[in-house]
Design a protein around this motif. Structure first.
Motif, short mmCIF file in Angstrom:
data_model
loop_
_atom_site.label_atom_id
_atom_site.label_comp_id
_atom_site.label_asym_id
_atom_site.label_seq_id
_atom_site.Cartn_x
_atom_site.Cartn_y
_atom_site.Cartn_z
N TRP A 208 23.72 48.34 87.53
CA TRP A 208 22.46 48.31 88.32
C TRP A 208 23.07 47.84 89.68
CZ3 TRP A 208 17.87 49.87 88.92
CH2 TRP A 208 17.01 48.93 89.89
N TYR A 209 22.54 48.15 90.83
CA TYR A 209 23.01 47.97 91.95
C TYR A 209 21.89 47.65 92.80
CZ TYR A 209 24.30 47.59 96.83
OH TYR A 209 24.46 47.06 98.32
N GLN A 210 21.63 46.49 93.71
CA GLN A 210 20.20 46.60 94.61
C GLN A 210 20.79 45.58 95.73
OE1 GLN A 210 17.23 44.19 92.44
NE2 GLN A 210 15.74 44.48 93.96
N ASN A 211 20.10 46.10 96.79
CA ASN A 211 20.23 45.38 98.16
C ASN A 211 18.98 45.03 98.99
OD1 ASN A 211 19.93 47.50 99.82
ND2 ASN A 211 22.04 48.28 99.62
N GLN A 212 19.09 44.26 99.79
CA GLN A 212 18.12 44.06 100.71
C GLN A 212 18.52 43.70 102.31
OE1 GLN A 212 14.06 41.65 99.62
NE2 GLN A 212 15.15 40.18 100.92
N PHE A 213 17.69 44.26 103.17
CA PHE A 213 18.34 44.21 104.42
C PHE A 213 17.01 43.86 105.44
CE2 PHE A 213 19.83 46.25 108.71
CZ PHE A 213 20.45 45.22 109.26
N LYS A 214 17.01 42.66 106.23
CA LYS A 214 16.12 42.18 106.93
C LYS A 214 16.18 42.22 108.31
CE LYS A 214 14.42 38.87 103.56
NZ LYS A 214 14.10 37.26 103.09
N ALA A 218 10.51 43.39 109.24
CA ALA A 218 10.92 44.46 108.37
C ALA A 218 11.92 44.24 107.23
CB ALA A 218 11.17 45.53 109.08
N ASN A 219 11.83 44.91 105.96
CA ASN A 219 12.62 44.68 105.03
C ASN A 219 12.86 46.07 104.31
OD1 ASN A 219 12.63 42.00 104.30
ND2 ASN A 219 10.64 41.90 103.91
N PHE A 220 14.18 46.44 104.37
CA PHE A 220 14.69 47.53 103.85
C PHE A 220 15.29 47.29 102.52
CE2 PHE A 220 14.54 48.02 108.31
CZ PHE A 220 14.12 49.36 108.42
N GLY A 266 -0.14 46.64 108.04
CA GLY A 266 1.07 46.54 107.16
C GLY A 266 1.27 47.81 106.66
N VAL A 267 2.56 48.16 106.26
CA VAL A 267 2.98 49.49 105.98
C VAL A 267 4.09 49.39 104.92
CG1 VAL A 267 4.64 49.86 107.76
CG2 VAL A 267 3.64 51.70 106.52
N ASN A 268 3.90 49.89 103.73
CA ASN A 268 5.45 50.04 102.84
C ASN A 268 5.26 51.32 102.40
OD1 ASN A 268 4.31 50.30 99.94
ND2 ASN A 268 2.79 48.56 100.96
N ALA A 269 6.73 51.86 102.17
CA ALA A 269 6.97 53.08 101.92
C ALA A 269 8.09 53.37 100.85
CB ALA A 269 7.31 54.24 103.13
N ASN A 270 8.36 54.06 100.13
CA ASN A 270 9.44 54.48 99.47
C ASN A 270 9.64 55.88 98.95
OD1 ASN A 270 8.30 55.19 96.57
ND2 ASN A 270 7.35 53.09 96.84
N VAL A 271 10.84 56.27 98.39
CA VAL A 271 11.28 57.55 98.22
C VAL A 271 12.29 57.05 97.02
CG1 VAL A 271 11.26 58.64 100.45
CG2 VAL A 271 13.28 57.64 99.62
N TYR A 272 12.09 58.20 95.99
CA TYR A 272 12.78 57.88 94.67
C TYR A 272 13.22 59.20 94.09
CZ TYR A 272 8.18 58.49 92.57
OH TYR A 272 6.80 59.01 92.15
N TRP A 273 14.18 59.01 93.00
CA TRP A 273 14.65 60.09 92.34
C TRP A 273 14.99 59.42 90.99
CZ3 TRP A 273 20.25 61.62 91.77
CH2 TRP A 273 20.54 62.55 90.90
N ARG A 274 14.26 60.01 89.84
CA ARG A 274 14.57 59.48 88.54
C ARG A 274 15.10 60.65 87.69
NH1 ARG A 274 12.88 59.70 83.30
NH2 ARG A 274 12.94 57.80 82.19
N ARG A 275 16.45 60.51 87.16
CA ARG A 275 17.01 61.56 86.20
C ARG A 275 16.85 61.15 84.89
NH1 ARG A 275 21.35 63.44 83.93
NH2 ARG A 275 21.92 65.72 83.97
N GLY A 276 16.47 62.03 83.81
CA GLY A 276 16.53 61.87 82.75
C GLY A 276 17.15 62.75 81.73
N GLN A 277 18.07 62.47 80.90
CA GLN A 277 18.72 63.33 80.03
C GLN A 277 18.60 63.14 78.72
OE1 GLN A 277 22.37 65.23 81.17
NE2 GLN A 277 23.26 64.85 79.12
N ASP A 278 18.04 63.90 77.63
CA ASP A 278 17.98 63.63 76.44
C ASP A 278 18.37 64.59 75.46
OD1 ASP A 278 16.89 62.96 73.73
OD2 ASP A 278 14.74 62.94 74.39
N MET A 279 19.52 64.44 74.66
CA MET A 279 20.21 65.21 73.69
C MET A 279 20.01 64.85 72.21
SD MET A 279 22.63 66.07 71.49
CE MET A 279 24.13 65.17 71.60
N TYR A 280 19.21 65.75 71.35
CA TYR A 280 18.87 65.29 69.96
C TYR A 280 19.39 66.47 69.01
CZ TYR A 280 15.93 65.52 65.74
OH TYR A 280 15.64 65.61 64.74
N LEU A 281 20.21 65.88 68.08
CA LEU A 281 20.74 66.60 66.80
C LEU A 281 19.83 66.28 65.46
CD1 LEU A 281 24.55 66.07 67.48
CD2 LEU A 281 23.15 68.06 68.11
N PHE A 282 19.46 67.32 64.76
CA PHE A 282 18.97 66.99 63.58
C PHE A 282 19.93 66.42 62.64
CE2 PHE A 282 17.38 68.31 59.39
CZ PHE A 282 16.27 67.53 59.36
#
Length: 598
Positions: A208-214, A218-220, A266-282
């Motif tokens: 996990w990585y997170q940053n904040q730029f002020k 304004a906050n990015f 005030g204004v706030n905005a975001n863009v995001y991408w969530r990828r999920g992969q699921d492999m199942y074997l009986f």
């Protein structure tokens, strides 16, 4: 059960006689505004970082199960798979956010709790019990969990390790670095277990990585994470007799956000991408027998605006989200969702009366348009006593699994209709810095509820819209801090009554799997460098009976080092939380956390 209720009543009476102090204000981060919790007209619980560090929890799922109204239906150890229910909802009806970014999976809600970090990354957790669709859209049906991870300013690193029964071990490291204007946080972790019975081994890793730029006002912010889970799934699906099942999941999240104030605007905005992969074997030894592979990509963005005037505070937002899936079982699927949100905050009578109407609109191509109106009303009798009430409509469209899944034991239903409900609650809250008392009654009337049912034991499960589900409930929480060796005691109780309006007696897979009675009690004690927290839980589940659980954590704390002993299920109780999957008996973990500055 009567003794438990009498104990809770006795504590609530003693609570009023203890020495009181002024309330230490907690601020809840909303979609448009950050609001003091005393002004919120909803049932909200905020779990602080201190509470997280002191609890016997090893994961977010462990942590949430210690709070009343939260029903964690786990399969196995190390959080390989966890279904979350709030006040009798299904696991598909709870929205999970990471710093406001949606983590819900269009394939299935079973993957919602695949979080790309461990407990070291979490600053606090906000729980909204009840509907929040008009702010967050679909899945905010039974409630919302917002997990907040903040960038630190300590220029410090932390190392944590633990080991215990079932050849279970974990190792993690994290660091924050930067300055007031540009901060960074990074965390990596790995946990393995041989399992507590045949084919329950697990291997979990995350980064996990997170940053904040002020810049001025304004906050990015940017966040990115990845988690992978590999685990034996003995009896997880199909049948308890299917002992050789196996699953691997991967979840990635990348998002960027921006917020700024321009006077009253005030204004706030975001863009995001969530990828999920699921492999199942009986069968993990013979993968050729049956294999599923699903890869999903959710890409979206939000733009929210707010304005403060003499008429109150107004918020207007829009969200676009594309949910795509490629699967050998479910096919290639895609849907584009458009949502618009509006709410207005009105404060009257010297800000004692707070009225918050709101509405959202959503469009799902091929399914239709939906409106989610709602109204919250709260009245502060004084600085410490508050009454509140709310009513709202919610909606959930089926997941791709609900619609299209096919196996020898289950079949989806492409003709499913969205489920919808009217939710309501009325409650009272008393709060000071050292004391808390909450009492509320709530209900939910659901139409076209989605469940997996069958008419006989020999039949296969089929996704259906059952006619109507009516849920009624009562909840109370009491907490008191003391200046003694025993410095914190709390109890919570939730009662739920779910009724299905249908003539046939079909078997239900999820709707009737909820808790009817839930009682939690926590005790914290501290002497010199030693501290302990003990958590007792009584759960009575409609389909699986009742059970008692006792967990404890013993800490030794210095300025830089924390050594702890964790014991789960001290009484070695036998129990299942879902799908007749037996949970572990008593198990021990010994670990440490070391933190130091660069």
């Amino acid at each position: 059960m009567k003794k438990l209720l009498l104990s809770g009543f006795a504590l609530s009476c003693a609570f009023f006689s203890a020495q009181q102090q002024d309330i230490e204000e907690v601020v809840v981060k909303g979609k448009f505004f950050s609001t003091p919790i005393t002004k919120v007209a909803e049932n909200i619980t905020v779990i602080s970082k201190k509470q997280i560090q002191e609890s016997p929890a090893r994961s977010v799922a462990d942590l949430l199960q210690y709070f009343t109204g939260m029903d964690m239906r786990r399969r196995g150890m190390n959080d390989v798979q966890t279904d979350l229910s709030i006040r009798g909802s299904s696991f598909e009806q709870v929205l999970v956010l990471i710093n406001g970014i949606k983590m819900n999976d269009a394939q299935t809600g079973h993957n919602t709790f695949n979080l790309p970090f461990d407990m070291a990354s979490i600053d606090r957790v906000e729980i909204i019990k009840g509907p929040a669709a008009r702010r967050f859209g679909q899945n905010a049906y039974g409630g919302v969990i917002n997990i907040i991870t903040n960038v630190g300013k300590d220029n410090a690193y932390q190392i944590n390790a633990a080991g215990g029964d079932f050849k279970t071990w974990s190792l993690g490291a994290s660091a924050d670095f930067g300055n007031e204007n540009f901060g960074n946080f990074i965390q990596v972790g790995k946990a393995e277990s041989a399992g507590y019975r045949v084919n329950t081994d697990s291997d979990v890793q995350n980064v996990w990585y997170q940053n904040q730029f002020k810049i001025k006002d304004a906050n990015f912010k940017m966040q990115a994470g990845f988690t992978e889970k590999k685990f034996g799934a003995n009896g997880f699906y199909s049948s308890p007799l299917a002992k050789d099942q196996y699953e691997e999941t991967q979840t990635s999240l990348v998002s960027a956000s921006y917020d700024q104030s321009f006077g009253n605007f005030g204004v706030n905005a975001n863009v995001y991408w969530r990828r999920g992969q699921d492999m199942y074997l009986f069968n993990r030894v013979k993968p050729e027998i049956y294999r599923n592979m699903h890869i999903g990509n959710n890409i979206g963005g939000e733009l929210n605006t707010s304005y403060v005037s003499s008429l109150g505070k107004s918020g207007l937002g829009v969200e676009f989200r594309n949910e795509a899936l490629r699967s050998n079982n479910l096919g290639e699927r895609e849907r584009f969702i458009t949502q618009v949100f509006f709410e207005h905050h009105i404060s009257l009578l010297n800000q004692k009366l707070n009225i918050i109407p709101g509405v959202s609109w959503a469009n799902y191509p091929g399914t239709g348009n939906f409106f989610y109106p709602g109204l919250d009303v709260g009245y502060n009798l004084d600085d410490h006593n508050k009454i509140y009430g709310n009513v709202a409509k919610t909606n959930r469209i089926p997941t791709y699994t609900d619609l299209y899944y096919v196996s020898k034991t289950e079949t989806g239903n492409p003709n499913l209709k969205p489920e919808n409900a009217w939710n309501y609650e009325i409650g009272y809250q008393y709060q000071r810095a050292n004391s808390l008392l909450k009492v509320s009654g709530f209900g939910r009337n659901t139409d076209n509820a989605i469940d997996w049912t069958k008419d006989s034991l020999a039949a296969i499960w089929r996704a259906e819209n059952i006619s109507n589900v009516k849920t009624l409930g009562f909840e109370t929480e009491v907490a008191q801090k003391f200046n003694w060796i025993v410095n914190n005691v709390s109890v919570g109780y939730t009662y739920l009554d779910n009724k299905i309006n249908r003539e046939d007696q079909a078997f239900s897979k999820y709707v009737l799997d909820n808790l009817r009675h839930q009682f939690n009690a926590k005790l914290q004690a501290k002497y010199w460098r030693f501290g302990t927290e003990v958590v007792y839980r009584y759960n009575e589940r409609i389909a699986l009976g009742s059970y008692n659980l006792l967990d404890a954590k013993l800490n030794y704390q210095t300025d830089k080092l924390n050594i702890y002993l964790l014991v789960n299920n001290i009484t070695n109780a036998e129990y299942s939380e879902t799908s007749l999957v037996p949970m572990p008996g008593r198990w021990f973990m010994l670990g440490f956390t070391f933190k130091n500055k660069f």
